[in-house]
Design an enzyme around this catalytic site. Sequence first.
Site, PDB file in Angstrom:
ATOM      1  N   TYR A 186     -27.050 -24.264 -41.194  1.00  0.00           N
ATOM      2  CA  TYR A 186     -27.780 -25.524 -41.079  1.00  0.00           C
ATOM      3  C   TYR A 186     -29.286 -25.266 -41.283  1.00  0.00           C
ATOM      4  CZ  TYR A 186     -29.531 -29.747 -38.786  1.00  0.00           C
ATOM      5  OH  TYR A 186     -30.184 -30.912 -38.498  1.00  0.00           O
ATOM      6  N   ARG A 193     -32.245 -31.672 -13.257  1.00  0.00           N
ATOM      7  CA  ARG A 193     -32.447 -30.730 -14.363  1.00  0.00           C
ATOM      8  C   ARG A 193     -31.405 -29.619 -14.274  1.00  0.00           C
ATOM      9  NH1 ARG A 193     -36.344 -27.356 -13.431  1.00  0.00           N
ATOM     10  NH2 ARG A 193     -37.980 -28.898 -13.167  1.00  0.00           N
ATOM     11  N   ASP A 208     -21.343 -21.435 -34.578  1.00  0.00           N
ATOM     12  CA  ASP A 208     -21.610 -22.870 -34.671  1.00  0.00           C
ATOM     13  C   ASP A 208     -20.322 -23.528 -35.170  1.00  0.00           C
ATOM     14  OD1 ASP A 208     -22.318 -25.454 -35.483  1.00  0.00           O
ATOM     15  OD2 ASP A 208     -24.324 -24.858 -36.134  1.00  0.00           O
ATOM     16  N   LYS A 262     -22.432 -34.864 -33.751  1.00  0.00           N
ATOM     17  CA  LYS A 262     -21.545 -34.999 -34.907  1.00  0.00           C
ATOM     18  C   LYS A 262     -20.129 -35.381 -34.456  1.00  0.00           C
ATOM     19  CE  LYS A 262     -25.379 -33.581 -36.788  1.00  0.00           C
ATOM     20  NZ  LYS A 262     -25.664 -32.202 -37.100  1.00  0.00           N
TER      21      LYS A 262
END
Length: 389
Positions: free
Chosen positions: A108, A56, A180, A205
Amino acid sequence: MTRAYDEDSKYGLSTRGIHAGQRPDPTTGAIMPPIVQTSTFVQEALGVNKGYEYARGTNPTRQAFERNVASLEGGRHGFAFSSGMGCLTSLSLLFKSGDHIVCGENVYGGTYRLFDKILKNFGLTFSFVDTRDPQRIEDAMTAKTVAVLVETPTNPLMRITDIAAASAIAKRKKALLIVDNTFASPVFQQPLALGADVVYHSTTKYLNGHSDMIGGIALLNDDDLAARLQFIVNAAGAIPGPFDSWLAMRGTKTLALRMRQHDANGRQVAAWLEQRLGAERVFYAGLPSHPQHALATKQMSGFGGMISVEMKTKDDANTVLKRVRVFSLAESLGGVESLISHPASMTHASVELDRRTALGVTEGLIRLSVGVEDAEDLLADLEQALKGY
Ligand SMILES: *Cc1c(COP(=O)(O)O)cnc(C)c1O
């Protein structure tokens, strides 16, 4: 001879996409970083390990991917996440109840949903403003503002925010500028160099580029901020698995190559659509008719494959979506294959109707993610889909 990681920065972007953060495996010589599919790492003695304890916190495959994208964005630190939204959620954990964030109004849909429907309930407050005008950012800042978040170009209206101007405003108020950079990718836009404190991506993306995983990544330079984010990574745990990290890293090897073709196809399709439908109905920052083309050209070196087109009605939009044969109707973007979508009922369905309409995300708007197929095939497909319009 094996290069030190800090030598990566002297190479060009295409070279870094292929090599940065990656070294032949010291035990086997494998040129590809191994997919280290393990949850834990054996320790030689208490407190004695090879830099990895429990996956983790860190995993070598994920770390290679993080170093790779950090190098592409010109950042010292990278943190990969299980999705773009997992990335933004983890970044938001840097803040606390009572803090205020100024956010672009045309971001978004999922970003707005996370802020307005979830994080508001935890005492964070938000102002959503039109960040095309830096003065609106300045006017929205309060004594409690800790961050400014902008997306540029925006999804789906391709609006541009002046990153350097936003950074100057945020710095004066000691707030972080978070960008972003999903639509532009580091190939065409380098927000950290323009003054951003944190840049993040949905790696789903363009960075991955093959529509075969979901992920996010944040890149930054400040060592203290990085230590806080590493703590959040380990404490909150929104990490990607090694295989998804590896897939995304395979994607970044061809990022520069793919972006050149997305950009060439995007420019060609946008110019054709403009001829066919008129400039006021085509949204693409690379068109000289785009109202912010000068700013886009100043802070971007290319425009990629994202184009939105305004059809007059939802029925017209629906007809085009049904007729296409090379483009596929689907959410998402940035893969090698061309996609077409209807923002009002897909990516932006979680934004209230009156808000959507005020922004300009109309029922007739369709969004194209232009892939890297032969441009003639894409144009022929659009020609037959638009017959009669
Ligand atoms: C897709 C997307 C996100 C969200 O990323 P996921 O990987 O889907 O969680 C955030 N910002 C932009 C601009 C996006 O396109």
